[in-house]
Scaffold this active site. Sequence first.
Site, PDB file in Angstrom:
ATOM      1  N   GLY B 258       0.785  -1.230   0.000  1.00  0.00           N
ATOM      2  CA  GLY B 258       0.000   0.000   0.000  1.00  0.00           C
ATOM      3  C   GLY B 258       0.815   1.276   0.000  1.00  0.00           C
ATOM      4  CE1 TYR B 449       2.938 -19.022   9.737  1.00  0.00           C
ATOM      5  CE2 TYR B 449       2.570 -20.059  11.853  1.00  0.00           C
ATOM      6  CZ  TYR B 449       2.201 -19.135  10.887  1.00  0.00           C
ATOM      7  OH  TYR B 449       1.098 -18.336  11.065  1.00  0.00           O
TER       8      TYR B 449
END
Lengths: 529, 529
Positions: B258, B449
Site C-alpha cells: 500500500g 513457521y
Amino acid sequence: MPAGERSWWGWGNTAEALTAEESDALVARTAAVLPGHDFTDHGPPRPSDLDVPPSRLDPPAALAALCGDDVADRLSHARGKAFRDVVRNLLGRAEHVPDLVARPRSEQDVVDLLDWCSSSGTPVIPYGGGSSVVGGVEPRFEGPAVSMDLAGLDAVLEVDTVSRAARIQAGIFGPALEDRLRPLGLTLRHFPQSFAHSTLGGWLATRAGGHFATLATHIDDLTESMRVVTPAGISESRRLPGSGAGPSPDRMFLGSEGTLGVITEAWMRLQDRPVWQVTASITFESQEDAIAATRAIAQSGLHPSNCRLLDPAEAFINAGASVGGGLLLVGFESADHPVDIWLDRALELAAGHGGVVKTRRSKDSARPDGDSASTWRSSFLRMPYQRDALARRSLIVETFETACTWEGFEEFHHTITSAARAAIDEVCGGAGVVTCRFTHVYPDGPAPYYGIYAAGRWGSTVGQRDEIKAAVSEAIAGHGGTITHHHAVGRDHRPWYDRQRPDPFAAALTAAKTALDPAGILNPGVLIR
Amino acid sequence: MPAGERSWWGWGNTAEALTAEESDALVARTAAVLPGHDFTDHGPPRPSDLDVPPSRLDPPAALAALCGDDVADRLSHARGKAFRDVVRNLLGRAEHVPDLVARPRSEQDVVDLLDWCSSSGTPVIPYGGGSSVVGGVEPRFEGPAVSMDLAGLDAVLEVDTVSRAARIQAGIFGPALEDRLRPLGLTLRHFPQSFAHSTLGGWLATRAGGHFATLATHIDDLTESMRVVTPAGISESRRLPGSGAGPSPDRMFLGSEGTLGVITEAWMRLQDRPVWQVTASITFESQEDAIAATRAIAQSGLHPSNCRLLDPAEAFINAGASVGGGLLLVGFESADHPVDIWLDRALELAAGHGGVVKTRRSKDSARPDGDSASTWRSSFLRMPYQRDALARRSLIVETFETACTWEGFEEFHHTITSAARAAIDEVCGGAGVVTCRFTHVYPDGPAPYYGIYAAGRWGSTVGQRDEIKAAVSEAIAGHGGTITHHHAVGRDHRPWYDRQRPDPFAAALTAAKTALDPAGILNPGVLIR
C-alpha cells in the site's frame, strides 16, 4: 572464456564457424527456397584495416593496469552479435567503438572503476560475453565510453551441496561454470542458445531464458541472492529460498541491463544432474490441433523439460521434417525417478488432438554438458553460425521473440506474420520465409519465436532488416505482446519497450536509477535514459 | 465480504468463533501444559463504551457519500488481527483509530480519493480484509488518517477460459472469488490461512503465500498483470505469460504494502480444479531424519502440493499425534492425471530416511472450496479462533515465520528456539511452549513457521509478547533469515526489515516512492518512511 579463438566479427568462436562444405550445403538448401538470389560471399575485413579513431580517454594511473586501448580489443567490444552487428562488422563500419576496455580483477576494481567513471562523467557499459542481439553493449552515443569486461571475475567461490546452491562470480562463462559443477553432480541447468558465449552476469542482467520449456529455466527463478556494485554502494541480498519482505530487491536488478549497477556475484540455485531422459517427436496435420495439444500439455501440470512446437517451415528448415501442421518435441528429465509415465501422459494428450508419435527415445545417462544428440538441438546451437554464413551472402536472417496468451495467439500470430510478410514484400520484393516455433510454454500462453530469412542486397541488408524489424515490432507492441521474452531490450527494442512499460513504472525506475547512478554513467540509452 | 458478522475485536466472523464447549476443552488441554496459569476469561468491551475521539476530517462534498465516520466502523478499521491487535481490542485501547473509512465503488473513486488525500496531505491506508498480523493497516502515527476499504471493488470482470486467467477486482474476498470460478471448473487455488477474511488486493500487496507447499502457491507467481492507481497515474502492465523486458513492473508493486499505490485489479492465472488427490502422513523417530526426508522430497522434482513437516510439539498440539522426531504430511493433486505414483516415490524417499507411513488416503473428487477433511487442515483454519480464545485468558499466542537454507537450518533453528525460550523464561517465568513446522519447502531451503504459547499476565500480555517477538526477530535478522516469509512487513517487522534490506535498494525504493507518491500519503511508516 570458452575454448578457441573468439570471432571478432561474428558469432562465437572461429573454430566453430561453418566449414566451406557446410556453407556450400547451406547455400544450396537456401537457394532452393530463394532462387535468383546473389549468394556472393562477402568475408570480413581485417580489423587493422578499419578506421578506428584513437581513444579519447586517459585512465588515472591507479587504474591504468586494468584498462587497454588496443584497437582490435576495442573493436571486439564495440557491439554485440545481432545480425545488424555482424553485417556492420562485415562492412567494416567502425562507429561507436569504446575508447577503453577495462578488465577488473576484483570487486574492488569494479568499485574503483565506477568511482572514476562517476567522477569524470564517463559512460561505462558492463560487458559479459558480448553476445547481445539487441544492441545492449554498444556505446551508441556521442562522446567517450568505457567497456567494462567482467570476464576476469570468473570464480565459483562457494558451493553449498546440501542446499544445492553456489556463490558464483558474474563473469564466468557457461561451459566453465558447468565444468566446475559437474564433479559435484550438480548443474545450473541454464542453457540459453548463447550458453558457450555468455556469462552468468549477462544472464542475470538480461533475464535470460534457458533451453527448457517449463519451470526452472529463466535465470530469475534460479537466483537465490545477488551482489551488485552501484555507484551509490554495494547491494547484497540475503540467501533466501523465499521471502515476502517487501518488493524483491533481486527482481529490480534482474533485467536492469547494466543501468543500475554491475552484478559481481550471485548465489544460484543448482540442480542434480539429470539421469533419466525421455523425448518424443509428434506430428500434426493441422496447425490448430498442434497448438491445442501443446496448450493441453502446458496446462497439464506435467512440466516437460522440453515442449517445443515447430511450425512446418521451421520443422523443414531446422529439423529436416515435412509436416502439415507442426512438429512437437516433448521431453522429460529427472535426477530422481524415471519419467516414462510422464511422457506417456503427454503423448495421450497429444493423441487426443490428432498427434502422431514419430520417434520416442530414452536415455539412461546424464546429458553431456547440457547438449543433446537430437538433430534439432544440434541445429539450435549451430543456428547463429549459419546466420553468419548467410549474412555474408546478403541474406537477411533475423529473429523476433515475444509472448502472448493462448486465447490471443491465433490473431496475434496472424498479425505478426502478416506484418513480417508485408515488410518482406516491401523491402525485399517478397523473397523470404517466416518461421515460428514456441521456445517456452506457460499455462497461460506460449512464447513464440519467429525466424525471418529474406533475400537482401549487399550493402543494404542492415537497413532492410531494420525496416522489417520495425514493422514486426509495431505489430507486437500494438497487439499486446512483449517486445522481448528473453532477448532483453537493449537499444534495438527501446522504442517499443517505452510503449509497453507502464508510465508510472517508468517514473519509478527512472527515480531508482537516479538514486543509484546519480551521474548517469551506467549503460546510457538502455531502458531509462 | 464473507458470510456472517465480522468480529470487530477478533479474528474472522463471530459465528465461527469457538463455542463455550470448544473453549473449555481448549483450556483444559492448555492447562495440562501450563499448570498454574490463571485462565480467567476477559471478554471484549462494547465498542460504544470505548473512548474514540471524533473524526478530524471533513471530506469534500463530492466524496462525502464514499466516506463515513461511524465509530464502530472506524474502530473495526483501526488495526489488523494480530495477537497484539486482538488483545488491545480486548483491553479497550482505542488509539490510532482512522478518522474516516472511505469505500470507493469504482476505480475513479479511488483516483478521486487519492487526489483529495494528496492535495490535503492526508495519510491514506489501503484496506482489504484487514487480516494483517503485522500492523499493516493501523494508522500508527499522529494526525488524521483515512482507511480506504476496497471491498466494494469485488467483481470478476472477465474470464479467459482458454488461457485460464481472469481479470478480477482487488477487493474480492477468497470465498466469493472461488464461488465465481467454480462453475467454470477453475480455481485461483490460493488458500492462505486468512482465505475467508482477506482479499485479492491484500494478497498482492503483501506477497501472500498459499496453503500449498511447492510451485504455484505464492500470489506473485499467479499474477499475470496488475492495475494500480498511484497518485502519479494509473500503472497497468500487459497480460503476459512471461517477459524479459526490463525489471518486472509487477514485482515492484507485489509486496509494496500500500505504499506505492492502490491495486484495483489484476489478471490472475487460474488452474483447473483438482480431481485426483492423494495424501499420506509419515512419522520419524529422529528430527534429523525427518528434515533429511523432507529435503529429499523438496529436491526430487516431484512438486508435492503439500509437504508439511510438524515438529513433535506442533504434531501433538495441532494434529493430535505423538511422534519422536516429526510428522510429515505429504500430498499430491492434479486435474489431469492420477498422482499415486508421485506419492509412491515420495514415500520411498521418506522411507530411505527412516520414515514410517501412518496413513495414506486417496480422494477422487475435487476438494470442496479448497478445504480438506484432515484433522490438521481443519485445525489450521481454526487456529486463529483458538488464539483469540486463549488471548482472552491471558495466554500469549504468537507466530513467527521465516525462511533459510537447508544447510543453515539446524543452527538457525537452534538459535531461534533458544532465543524464544530465553525470552519466555525472562518474560513469563519459563511457562511456555515453542513449536515449529515447515509451511513451504523449496529445493534450497524450508520456510519454518514457529508458534509460541506462553503464560502471560492479564494487562501485560502485549508488552510481554513484544519482548518475546523482539528477541526472536533479533535472532532471525542476525542469522541470515528473512523477517517474513509470507506475513509481510507492516509496522511490526519494520526495524528488522530495514536491517535485512540492502541499503542501495532502500534508496532506490524510496526514490520510486517519491516519484509515485510525492505527497507521501500512502500508508506512512510501512516499508519506506
